[in-house]
Design an enzyme around this catalytic site. Structure first.
Site: not given
Ligand code: NAD
Length: 494
Positions: A176, A280
């Site tokens: 994104r 998060c």
């Molecule tokens: P997301 O899980 O959609 O994506 C994260 C990463 O995973 C991206 O690089 C994406 O390309 C990849 N991805 C997505 N779908 C996938 C799949 N099916 N298989 C393999 N890889 C895949 O998350 P997002 O929407 O980018 O970010 C928001 C989320 O991240 C929220 O749930 C938030 O709470 C979490 N977050 C957690 C923390 C923490 O420290 N715990 C910090 C920041 C964000």
């Protein structure tokens, strides 16, 4: 339209199996095209990281530290430029983007002190004439897979420590808002990092799965949503890799009847609606204890009226748009369904009016939320604050401990005894006492409990040194003819 490149072995590579648009969320317009990496492109990046490894791990700690000192300076100088990139693709306001860069800098500063953190241990004379020492060596090629919501800070959580510890990295940022990662790779190069030590590939599940399955990737750091974190943890572990996978959150703020309600309302509004709730560590549930609810809800609503929502490049804006149109629709669907779930919608963000086609929504406040409702159970990841009313501290604590997520939590009170009890009893990885977003400073580590983290290492800080190194223990004896004899017994210390 400009295509955002991969960075492999120091080269900018334009390779795409498919393409995907990158939007400006404030206008809703596409501003870049992103090339989605094929399996071959990801394998090329892993090969570049593997090739750079022998030389980088031999590089002296002083020379490695130099890179981080230089990087710190460059990041400080170029913060306005990098913040503008973040705002244009993520949507958060410029001051917030600069804030995440400042928090990411803490990880660069920690990495600059690697001489201190990589120190091993030594014991003399553990047996007669025998000494033991331990050393920390890099694990090898590390995969770093990051979410959209912190396109600078979260990559730096991982890559600063991983590289300082002597590893090489393939970073797969969110599709994104991917431009910040390319900018960071450029800064690392300018700071003196050799080519191939940090590689950036853009992509989706295909790229991620290639990293998870590659025998040359030895460790995986992931931050994102819980279903994907669990998947990453299971697949990487099944392939014999070490893995830390940080997931989603639903952070509760427990408000005791003795809390300073003005301070609490300021904190709740800041932590719920900052970055449009796409943090998060955002507060998404206020738990009002013992009749404090009516006054607190009124104070929160009063502050919400004064918030300015608009394009993140406008200095007057305090909150920007959501990341995508789908995210806006998803967030608004929770507000739409809240009344049917038995809650009271005090402020409905869907009523806010915005010009243009950006992915804006207003701020929402939902009171009397039931704990079996979707608004309470799900991570909404938008500017929606739920209020739950309870009679006692024990009831509030139980709610937090029973929730699926355990990332951060906070208590607001003037009573030190209750605060101490909360710290002792609450099941979450990060706790704030009158602090709503308790993200630990870079000299500590960050991580949640329960479904907010899969793995046993928290991220950045001291735990990252443990995660990104393998320890080796060396037992030494030097020739001493008086002590030498044939002995078939198991070596014992004497
Ligand atoms: P997301 O899980 O959609 O994506 C994260 C990463 O995973 C991206 O690089 C994406 O390309 C990849 N991805 C997505 N779908 C996938 C799949 N099916 N298989 C393999 N890889 C895949 O998350 P997002 O929407 O980018 O970010 C928001 C989320 O991240 C929220 O749930 C938030 O709470 C979490 N977050 C957690 C923390 C923490 O420290 N715990 C910090 C920041 C964000």
């Amino acid at each position: 339209m400009a295509r955002i490149p991969h960075v492999i072995g120091g080269e900018k590579i334009d390779a795409a199996e498919r393409t995907q648009p990158v939007f400006n969320p404030a206008t809703g317009e596409q501003q870049h095209e992103l090339g989605i990496a094929s399996v071959q492109t990801v394998e090329q990046a892993v090969a570049a990281a593997k090739a750079a490894l022998p030389k980088w791990r031999k590089t002296s700690l002083t020379k490695r530290a130099d890179v981080f000192f230089n990087l710190r300076q460059l990041l400080k100088q170029r913060t306005p430029e990098l913040a503008a990139i973040v705002t244009s693709e993520h949507g958060k306001v410029l001051s917030d983007a600069a804030g995440e860069i400042a928090r990411g800098l803490e990880n660069v500063e920690f990495a600059s002190g690697l001489l201190h953190v990589l120190k091993g241990e030594r014991d003399e004379q553990v047996s007669t004439g025998v000494d033991v020492h331990s050393i920390k060596q890099p694990v090898g090629v590390v995969a770093a897979i990051t979410p959209f919501n912190f396109p600078v800070m979260v990559p730096l959580w991982m890559i600063a420590s991983a590289i300082a510890c002597g590893n090489t990295v393939v970073l797969k940022p969110s599709e994104r808002d991917p431009s910040a990662s390319v900018f960071i790779a450029d800064l690392f190069r300018e700071a003196g990092l050799p080519d191939g030590v940090l590689n950036v590939v853009h992509g989706d599940k295909v790229a991620v799965d290639t990293l998870l399955d590659s025998p040359d990737v030895k460790a995986v750091s992931f931050v994102g949503s819980t279903p994907i974190a669990k998947y990453i943890y299971e697949r990487a572990a099944a392939n014999g890799k070490r893995v830390q996978a940080l997931g989603g959150a639903k952070n509760h703020m427990l408000v005791m009847p003795d809390a300073d309600l003005n301070m609490t309302a300021d904190a709740a509004v800041s932590a719920a609606y900052g970055s449009a709730g796409e943090r998060c560590m955002a507060v998404s549930v206020v738990v009002a204890v013992g009749g404090v609810g009516d006054e607190l809800v009124a104070k929160i609503a009063e502050r919400m009226e004064k918030l300015t929502i608009g394009d993140g490049t406008d200095p007057a804006s305090e909150m920007g748009p959501l990341i995508t149109r789908e995210a806006k629709e998803r967030v608004e669907s929770y507000v739409a369904g809240a009344a049917d779930e038995g809650a009271t919608v005090v402020v409905d963000g869907r009523e806010a009016q915005f010009e243009g086609d950006g992915f804006f929504t207003g701020v929402s406040l939902i009171d009397h939320v039931k704990t079996d409702s979707k608004v309470y159970r799900d991570e909404i990841f938008g500017p929606v604050l739920a209020v739950v009313r309870v009679d006692t501290y024990e009831e509030g604590l139980q709610l937090i401990n029973d929730h699926q997520f355990g990332n951060g939590t906070a208590i607001f009170t003037r009573d030190g005894g209750v605060a101490r009890q909360f710290e002792f009893e609450v099941e979450a990885g990060m706790v704030g006492i009158n602090v709503p977003i308790p993200v630990p400073v870079g000299s500590f580590s960050f991580g949640g409990w329960k479904d907010s983290l899969f793995g046993d290492s928290h991220i950045y800080g001291p735990e990252s040194v443990h995660f990104y190194t393998r320890s080796k223990v060396v037992t030494t004896r030097w020739p001493n003819p008086d002590q030498s004899k044939v002995d078939l017994g198991f070596p014992s210390n004497s």
